[in-house]
Design a protein around this motif. Structure first.
Motif, mmCIF file in Angstrom:
data_model
loop_
_atom_site.group_PDB
_atom_site.id
_atom_site.type_symbol
_atom_site.label_atom_id
_atom_site.label_comp_id
_atom_site.label_asym_id
_atom_site.label_seq_id
_atom_site.Cartn_x
_atom_site.Cartn_y
_atom_site.Cartn_z
ATOM 1 N N GLN A 254 0.831 -1.199 0.000
ATOM 2 C CA GLN A 254 0.000 0.000 0.000
ATOM 3 C C GLN A 254 0.866 1.251 0.000
ATOM 4 O OE1 GLN A 254 -2.093 1.063 3.691
ATOM 5 N NE2 GLN A 254 -3.946 1.358 2.453
ATOM 6 N N MET A 255 0.358 2.289 -0.660
ATOM 7 C CA MET A 255 1.022 3.588 -0.667
ATOM 8 C C MET A 255 0.050 4.645 -0.164
ATOM 9 S SD MET A 255 2.937 3.293 -4.290
ATOM 10 C CE MET A 255 1.431 2.706 -4.996
ATOM 11 N N LEU A 256 0.567 5.532 0.668
ATOM 12 C CA LEU A 256 -0.192 6.652 1.207
ATOM 13 C C LEU A 256 0.503 7.942 0.789
ATOM 14 C CD1 LEU A 256 -0.579 5.176 4.802
ATOM 15 C CD2 LEU A 256 -2.355 5.249 3.055
ATOM 16 N N ASN A 257 -0.033 9.072 1.231
ATOM 17 C CA ASN A 257 0.589 10.369 0.938
ATOM 18 C C ASN A 257 2.072 10.358 1.282
ATOM 19 O OD1 ASN A 257 -1.216 12.105 -0.244
ATOM 20 N ND2 ASN A 257 -2.007 12.882 1.691
ATOM 21 N N ASN A 258 2.854 10.986 0.428
ATOM 22 C CA ASN A 258 4.295 11.184 0.632
ATOM 23 C C ASN A 258 5.088 9.881 0.751
ATOM 24 O OD1 ASN A 258 4.084 14.078 0.610
ATOM 25 N ND2 ASN A 258 3.148 13.896 2.634
ATOM 26 N N HIS A 259 4.636 8.847 0.075
ATOM 27 C CA HIS A 259 5.377 7.582 0.026
ATOM 28 C C HIS A 259 6.715 7.818 -0.660
ATOM 29 C CE1 HIS A 259 6.340 3.413 -1.025
ATOM 30 N NE2 HIS A 259 5.399 3.027 -0.176
ATOM 31 N N GLU A 260 7.707 7.089 -0.247
ATOM 32 C CA GLU A 260 9.020 7.166 -0.892
ATOM 33 C C GLU A 260 8.910 6.815 -2.373
ATOM 34 O OE1 GLU A 260 12.262 7.896 0.266
ATOM 35 O OE2 GLU A 260 11.107 8.734 1.917
ATOM 36 N N PRO A 261 9.772 7.373 -3.208
ATOM 37 C CA PRO A 261 9.747 7.009 -4.632
ATOM 38 C C PRO A 261 9.977 5.504 -4.811
ATOM 39 C CG PRO A 261 11.088 8.957 -4.297
ATOM 40 C CD PRO A 261 10.752 8.418 -2.925
ATOM 41 N N ILE A 262 9.247 4.937 -5.755
ATOM 42 C CA ILE A 262 9.353 3.499 -6.017
ATOM 43 C C ILE A 262 8.936 3.226 -7.458
ATOM 44 C CG2 ILE A 262 7.023 3.038 -5.177
ATOM 45 C CD1 ILE A 262 8.020 0.316 -4.159
ATOM 46 N N VAL A 263 9.566 2.212 -8.043
ATOM 47 C CA VAL A 263 9.132 1.663 -9.328
ATOM 48 C C VAL A 263 8.966 0.166 -9.090
ATOM 49 C CG1 VAL A 263 9.770 1.205 -11.721
ATOM 50 C CG2 VAL A 263 10.337 3.406 -10.695
ATOM 51 N N SER A 264 7.831 -0.384 -9.519
ATOM 52 C CA SER A 264 7.564 -1.792 -9.257
ATOM 53 C C SER A 264 6.808 -2.415 -10.418
ATOM 54 C CB SER A 264 6.721 -1.935 -7.978
ATOM 55 O OG SER A 264 6.426 -3.292 -7.720
ATOM 56 N N VAL A 265 7.119 -3.675 -10.676
ATOM 57 C CA VAL A 265 6.352 -4.469 -11.635
ATOM 58 C C VAL A 265 5.147 -5.014 -10.888
ATOM 59 C CG1 VAL A 265 6.385 -6.514 -13.114
ATOM 60 C CG2 VAL A 265 8.409 -5.044 -12.968
ATOM 61 N N LEU A 266 3.986 -5.010 -11.550
ATOM 62 C CA LEU A 266 2.760 -5.487 -10.927
ATOM 63 C C LEU A 266 2.311 -6.802 -11.559
ATOM 64 C CD1 LEU A 266 0.800 -2.107 -10.796
ATOM 65 C CD2 LEU A 266 2.281 -3.118 -9.043
ATOM 66 N N GLU A 267 1.770 -7.678 -10.720
ATOM 67 C CA GLU A 267 1.213 -8.947 -11.179
ATOM 68 C C GLU A 267 -0.287 -8.802 -11.388
ATOM 69 O OE1 GLU A 267 2.173 -11.817 -8.132
ATOM 70 O OE2 GLU A 267 3.965 -12.417 -9.244
ATOM 71 N N GLU A 268 -0.888 -9.856 -11.902
ATOM 72 C CA GLU A 268 -2.343 -9.870 -12.025
ATOM 73 C C GLU A 268 -2.968 -9.823 -10.632
ATOM 74 O OE1 GLU A 268 -6.038 -12.288 -14.073
ATOM 75 O OE2 GLU A 268 -3.996 -12.987 -14.423
ATOM 76 N N GLY A 269 -3.979 -8.999 -10.507
ATOM 77 C CA GLY A 269 -4.664 -8.869 -9.227
ATOM 78 C C GLY A 269 -5.472 -7.591 -9.184
ATOM 79 N N ASP A 270 -5.905 -7.231 -7.993
ATOM 80 C CA ASP A 270 -6.735 -6.047 -7.823
ATOM 81 C C ASP A 270 -5.932 -4.858 -7.318
ATOM 82 O OD1 ASP A 270 -9.004 -7.343 -8.648
ATOM 83 O OD2 ASP A 270 -9.794 -7.689 -6.638
#
Length: 92
Positions: A30-46
């Motif tokens: 989960q990400m909320l306000n002011n989350h650290e920078p991130i790049v991520s690959v996403l899988e199938e899901g919601d």
């Protein structure tokens, strides 16, 4: 934070949200306000989105309302970038 969800066909959502939870390859996070920078690959899901925003009428059928101000969007995969309090999901 600001969230954009983009598919090859169109922009599904562009709005201020409270939180977004995504299906990362190493698990859901989960990400909320002011989350650290991130790049991520996403899988199938919601993708789980919380906030008070308006979904355009032509894409409402792609979102499932779970409760007040909580929606899910099923994706087949994609990429997420979070930077400067803006999350962009490029979804399949």
């Amino acid at each position: 934070m600001y969230l954009e969800i983009v598919t090859p066909e169109k922009v599904l959502l562009s709005a201020e949200v409270v939180s977004v939870t995504v299906p990362g390859v190493e698990g859901e996070f989960q990400m909320l306000n002011n989350h650290e920078p991130i790049v991520s690959v996403l899988e199938e899901g919601d993708v789980k989105i919380e906030g008070s925003f308006t979904i355009e009428e032509d894409v409402q059928n792609q979102f499932t309302k779970q409760a007040d101000n909580k929606y899910h969007l099923h994706i087949k995969g994609g990429v997420l970038e979070m930077k400067n309090n803006k999350a962009v999901i490029l979804a399949d």
